[in-house]
Design a protein around this motif. Structure first.
Motif, short mmCIF file in Angstrom:
data_model
loop_
_atom_site.label_atom_id
_atom_site.label_comp_id
_atom_site.label_asym_id
_atom_site.label_seq_id
_atom_site.Cartn_x
_atom_site.Cartn_y
_atom_site.Cartn_z
N GLY A 74 0.79 -1.23 0.00
CA GLY A 74 0.00 0.00 0.00
C GLY A 74 0.82 1.27 0.00
N LYS A 75 2.10 1.20 -0.36
CA LYS A 75 2.96 2.37 -0.31
C LYS A 75 3.60 2.66 -1.66
CE LYS A 75 4.08 1.52 4.56
NZ LYS A 75 5.15 1.29 5.56
N VAL A 76 4.09 3.88 -1.84
CA VAL A 76 4.91 4.26 -2.99
C VAL A 76 6.11 5.02 -2.45
CG1 VAL A 76 2.94 4.39 -4.58
CG2 VAL A 76 3.70 6.45 -3.38
N THR A 77 7.15 5.10 -3.27
CA THR A 77 8.33 5.88 -2.91
C THR A 77 8.50 6.98 -3.94
OG1 THR A 77 9.46 4.03 -1.83
CG2 THR A 77 10.83 5.84 -2.62
N THR A 78 8.49 8.23 -3.48
CA THR A 78 8.66 9.38 -4.36
C THR A 78 10.06 9.95 -4.21
OG1 THR A 78 7.89 10.98 -2.71
CG2 THR A 78 6.21 9.90 -4.06
N ALA A 79 10.35 11.00 -4.97
CA ALA A 79 11.70 11.57 -4.96
C ALA A 79 12.09 12.13 -3.59
CB ALA A 79 11.81 12.67 -6.03
N LEU A 80 11.13 12.67 -2.86
CA LEU A 80 11.45 13.29 -1.58
C LEU A 80 10.89 12.55 -0.38
CD1 LEU A 80 11.04 17.12 -2.33
CD2 LEU A 80 13.14 15.82 -2.07
N VAL A 81 9.92 11.68 -0.60
CA VAL A 81 9.30 10.98 0.52
C VAL A 81 9.37 9.48 0.27
CG1 VAL A 81 7.23 10.68 1.93
CG2 VAL A 81 7.72 12.91 0.88
N GLU A 82 10.06 8.75 1.13
CA GLU A 82 10.16 7.30 1.00
C GLU A 82 8.98 6.64 1.73
OE1 GLU A 82 13.88 6.03 2.51
OE2 GLU A 82 15.02 6.77 0.79
N ASP A 83 8.54 5.50 1.18
CA ASP A 83 7.49 4.70 1.80
C ASP A 83 6.29 5.54 2.22
OD1 ASP A 83 9.04 2.44 1.47
OD2 ASP A 83 9.88 2.51 3.47
N LEU A 84 5.74 6.24 1.24
CA LEU A 84 4.55 7.04 1.47
C LEU A 84 3.33 6.12 1.45
CD1 LEU A 84 3.28 9.89 1.70
CD2 LEU A 84 3.19 9.93 -0.80
N ASP A 85 2.58 6.08 2.55
CA ASP A 85 1.42 5.21 2.68
C ASP A 85 0.24 5.85 1.95
OD1 ASP A 85 -0.28 3.21 3.40
OD2 ASP A 85 0.07 3.37 5.55
N VAL A 86 -0.22 5.22 0.86
CA VAL A 86 -1.28 5.81 0.05
C VAL A 86 -2.57 4.99 0.06
CG1 VAL A 86 0.45 6.88 -1.45
CG2 VAL A 86 -0.55 4.69 -2.11
N SER A 87 -2.50 3.71 0.39
CA SER A 87 -3.67 2.84 0.34
C SER A 87 -4.72 3.26 1.34
CB SER A 87 -3.26 1.39 0.61
OG SER A 87 -4.35 0.51 0.43
N GLY A 88 -5.99 3.19 0.92
CA GLY A 88 -7.09 3.54 1.80
C GLY A 88 -7.40 5.01 1.85
N ARG A 89 -6.76 5.81 0.99
CA ARG A 89 -7.02 7.25 0.94
C ARG A 89 -7.71 7.62 -0.37
NH1 ARG A 89 -3.30 5.66 4.35
NH2 ARG A 89 -2.32 7.12 5.78
N THR A 90 -8.51 8.66 -0.34
CA THR A 90 -9.02 9.21 -1.58
C THR A 90 -7.90 10.03 -2.22
OG1 THR A 90 -9.82 11.28 -0.62
CG2 THR A 90 -11.32 9.39 -0.54
N PRO A 91 -7.96 10.29 -3.54
CA PRO A 91 -6.93 11.13 -4.15
C PRO A 91 -6.78 12.49 -3.47
CG PRO A 91 -8.18 10.00 -5.84
CD PRO A 91 -8.87 9.71 -4.54
N THR A 92 -7.89 13.09 -3.07
CA THR A 92 -7.81 14.40 -2.41
C THR A 92 -7.15 14.30 -1.05
OG1 THR A 92 -9.82 15.14 -3.54
CG2 THR A 92 -9.17 16.36 -1.57
N MET A 93 -7.50 13.27 -0.27
CA MET A 93 -6.86 13.07 1.03
C MET A 93 -5.36 12.89 0.86
SD MET A 93 -9.63 10.41 2.70
CE MET A 93 -8.48 9.86 3.96
#
Length: 210
Positions: A74-93
Motif C-alpha cells: 500500500g505504499k509508494v516511494t517518491t523523490a522526496l518521501v520514502e514509503d509514502l502510505d497511500v492505500s485507503g485514501r481518496t486522491p484528495t486526502m
C-alpha cells in the motif's frame, strides 16, 4: 548403560511434551473489519489500493512529480518521501497529506493526485461466494446493485438456494447480516428484491437441500 537409559527417558519425555503441544488446537482471531468511507450509495468515495497507478503532480516542481504503482504493502516511494502510505485514501486526502510532508522541503507546495488502472483495496471489493456460476471478487462501481452483481458472476447455479442467501455488510464498524432473495429477483423477475450494494459487501449463496 544407566546413563544411556536416562538419556533415552529424557528424550522420550521431551518428544511426548512436543507432541502434546502440537496436538492441541487454538482458534485464530476473526479477520480485521475494515469499514469503508462509503456508507451512502449516493456518495461513493474511491479509495486508492495496491496495484493502482497514481500520478502525483507537484506544481512548479516537475522533477519530483511522476507516476507511481502502489506496492502490495500500500505504499509508494517518491523523490522526496520514502514509503509514502497511500492505500485507503481518496486522491484528495492523499494530495493534502503529500503537501504536508513536502512542506518540510518546499515552500507552500500544491499537489494534485489522479488515479489510473483502478484496483482499490481488497476490503473495498464486493465478493460473491457459494453457489454463483462464477464466484469472485468484483471492484465496486458507483450505484452497483444486487442485479448488476449477479450479472457479473453469471447468475446462480442449478443447486443454489438463492432465497436463503445472505449479505454481510460493515455497519458502524461491525459486521451485520441481511437476508436477500436472489431467486425472486433473477428467476422470478421480482425487481422489488433488488438492493443497492456498497463497497466491502459479501454475498454468500448456499446450496439448496433437496
Amino acid at each position: 548403560m544407566e546413563k544411556v537409559n536416562t538419556r533415552l527417558l529424557l528424550a522420550a519425555a521431551a518428544l511426548g511434551t512436543l507432541l502434546t503441544g502440537c496436538s492441541g488446537t487454538s482458534s485464530l482471531p476473526q479477520a480485521t473489519t475494515r469499514p469503508s468511507l462509503t456508507t451512502d450509495v449516493n456518495d461513493y468515495k474511491y479509495l486508492i489500493g495496491p496495484g493502482d497507478n497514481v500520478s502525483i503532480f507537484v506544481w512548479r516542481n516537475p522533477e519530483i512529480s511522476g507516476s507511481f504503482v502502489v506496492r502490495p504493502d500500500g505504499k509508494v516511494t517518491t523523490a522526496l518521501v520514502e514509503d509514502l502510505d497511500v492505500s485507503g485514501r481518496t486522491p484528495t486526502m492523499l494530495a493534502r497529506e503529500i503537501e504536508e510532508k513536502l512542506s518540510t522541503y518546499i515552500n507552500n507546495p500544491r499537489v494534485t493526485v489522479s488515479v489510473n488502472g483502478f484496483s482499490g483495496p481488497l476490503s473495498e471489493q464486493v465478493r460473491v461466494i457459494g453457489e454463483a456460476t462464477n464466484p469472485t471478487a468484483i471492484n465496486y462501481t458507483e450505484h452497483m446493485t444486487l442485479l448488476d452483481l449477479m450479472i457479473a458472476v453469471g447468475g446462480l447455479t442449478e443447486f443454489a438456494d438463492g432465497n436463503d442467501a445472505k449479505l454481510i455488510r460493515v455497519v458502524d464498524g461491525r459486521q451485520s447480516t441481511y437476508k436477500i432473495a436472489i431467486d425472486d429477483l433473477i428467476r422470478d423477475g421480482d425487481i422489488s428484491k433488488n438492493v443497492d450494494m456498497l463497497p466491502g459487501d459479501i454475498v454468500i449463496i448456499p446450496e439448496a437441500w433437496f
